[in-house]
Motif scaffolding. Sequence first.
Motif, PDB file in Angstrom:
ATOM      1  N   ARG A 174      -8.358  -0.485 -11.075  1.00 39.89           N
ATOM      2  CA  ARG A 174      -7.994   0.628 -11.957  1.00 39.89           C
ATOM      3  C   ARG A 174      -7.947   0.187 -13.421  1.00 39.89           C
ATOM      4  O   ARG A 174      -8.348   0.926 -14.328  1.00 39.89           O
ATOM      5  CB  ARG A 174      -6.634   1.200 -11.530  1.00 39.89           C
ATOM      6  N   HIS A 182     -14.035  -4.802   0.397  1.00 38.27           N
ATOM      7  CA  HIS A 182     -13.667  -3.398   0.592  1.00 38.27           C
ATOM      8  C   HIS A 182     -14.430  -2.828   1.791  1.00 38.27           C
ATOM      9  O   HIS A 182     -15.559  -3.228   2.087  1.00 38.27           O
ATOM     10  CB  HIS A 182     -14.018  -2.610  -0.674  1.00 38.27           C
ATOM     11  N   THR A 192     -13.993   3.282  -9.503  1.00 31.28           N
ATOM     12  CA  THR A 192     -13.584   2.576  -8.293  1.00 31.28           C
ATOM     13  C   THR A 192     -13.431   3.622  -7.191  1.00 31.28           C
ATOM     14  O   THR A 192     -13.546   4.824  -7.447  1.00 31.28           O
ATOM     15  CB  THR A 192     -12.288   1.786  -8.502  1.00 31.28           C
ATOM     16  N   TYR A 219       0.874  -1.177   0.000  1.00 31.73           N
ATOM     17  CA  TYR A 219       0.000   0.000   0.000  1.00 31.73           C
ATOM     18  C   TYR A 219       0.902   1.215   0.000  1.00 31.73           C
ATOM     19  O   TYR A 219       1.248   1.735   1.064  1.00 31.73           O
ATOM     20  CB  TYR A 219      -0.899  -0.033   1.234  1.00 31.73           C
ATOM     21  N   TYR A 238      -6.485  -3.315  -5.968  1.00 39.89           N
ATOM     22  CA  TYR A 238      -6.757  -1.991  -6.526  1.00 39.89           C
ATOM     23  C   TYR A 238      -6.209  -1.876  -7.948  1.00 39.89           C
ATOM     24  O   TYR A 238      -6.780  -1.172  -8.788  1.00 39.89           O
ATOM     25  CB  TYR A 238      -6.126  -0.905  -5.647  1.00 39.89           C
ATOM     26  N   GLU A 248     -10.856   4.740  -3.922  1.00 38.64           N
ATOM     27  CA  GLU A 248      -9.560   4.534  -3.284  1.00 38.64           C
ATOM     28  C   GLU A 248      -9.330   5.566  -2.190  1.00 38.64           C
ATOM     29  O   GLU A 248      -9.977   6.617  -2.153  1.00 38.64           O
ATOM     30  CB  GLU A 248      -8.424   4.667  -4.306  1.00 38.64           C
TER      31      GLU A 248
END
Length: 456
Positions: free
Chosen positions: A198, A173, A209, A67, A194, A211
């Motif tokens: 994307r 999520h 999406t 991340y 992720y 984020e």
Amino acid sequence: MRFFSGLKPALCWLFLLGCFGLSQWIEAAHLTKHSDALEAVQPIELNEHERQWIRDNPRVTVASVQYPLYLFQDEHGQWSGLNNDVLKHISAMTGLQFVHQESFSTDHMLERLQSGVADISTTLAMNDERKAFLEFSHAFGGAGWVFVGHSGEPAIRSLEMLAKRVLVLPARHALEDSIRRDYPSIEIRSVKTYAEARALVESGEAYATIENEIGAQLFPSGLLRVGGLVEGKWEADHLAVRKGLPELVSILNKALGAFSAAELRAMRLKWLDGVSPAPAPSFRARLIEWGCWGMGALGVLGLLSLLWNRRLATEIKQRREAEKGLGDQLAFQHALIDAMPDPVFVRDLQGRLIMCNRSYEDALSVRLEQVQGRMLFEFDALPQATALMLHDEFMAQLGTRKTRFSKRQLMFKSGPRQIYQWTVPFYSVDGKLRGLLGGWTDITERRKESGCRCLH
């Protein structure tokens, strides 16, 4: 000489003003680099029950997923990022040892926590599903959620704009359950990561999406556009602990409570400064800053004018010595780069290839003399779509001047390959941006041997 003698009083005043301006600049720089000079960490006070728990359980397993900026593996395979710095600080306070165990998606990380294979995670947001089997520590920061849509569509500002459209989210999520409950007309599609989400938005298979607002700013925009914040949704930074470890939750909360505001601010500035939006400075603050810089510049100019003749001779001598050793230095650099087992390349501000090593030539079946001075899509070494995508990413990264490390799948002439890719902007000695240094490690075989079929 008489001219300079007449200027001496004025130049002295300019020099003093310059020193004042520089002192202001040094003070500001000290604040931004506070994280590198924090005072020695003091152990926190724990009760006997908590100290005994640490003696019985000195190692805590952390389910860690890549991340960027919060938690990621650097080019040496070492875990780094804001959350890793927080864990290091807690370790110094308590004596706990945090051992990272890599996960490859949010779903994978949650499974490890549920099964007891891992003890904590640093990147999970809180929701009702997760609170059923996880305890969450005190918050130590946070960020909002943002919509990410296709650049060819209007910027997304609210969940209402997604009615009867496809919203793609990584499995489990943090916002999935609440969106399904409150916005049943939105069609939610689940993927593993992720990166996959994307990609589906870029291809048009999904409309958007969602984020973390920090993470959304890290990747080149390309075909994507960052929209507005998801109203009423905030992702606080917590440490998530699997249930059944009340002593560990108590220890972590005490450690986080002992963090000073300056320590947390320094850690966040170290990793997130320049990524998250910052408020515009006031007119008064800008005037003070301009005044300090102006006085500093005048002082430096005055000092340089007094010392010019003496420094000129020294500079010429140093330049000649530098030119003498330049040939050997360049030869050494070429030999060093060619000795690297992974492909390495250097590109200029327009994305043209400056140099590469032998591993790069072998990986793409090219020779430097054939492709030097050309952009990636101008020679037939990769599929055209891959070459254009990578070129766009390079140009976007040159605009942001941010380093990038990522595990991903790319299509080569020989087929899809799993790689660990890195690209770093490089600068000249005078601080000017000159281009990108990058490369990759092919981890396809490693993935096959470990039995992992995850896409990153």
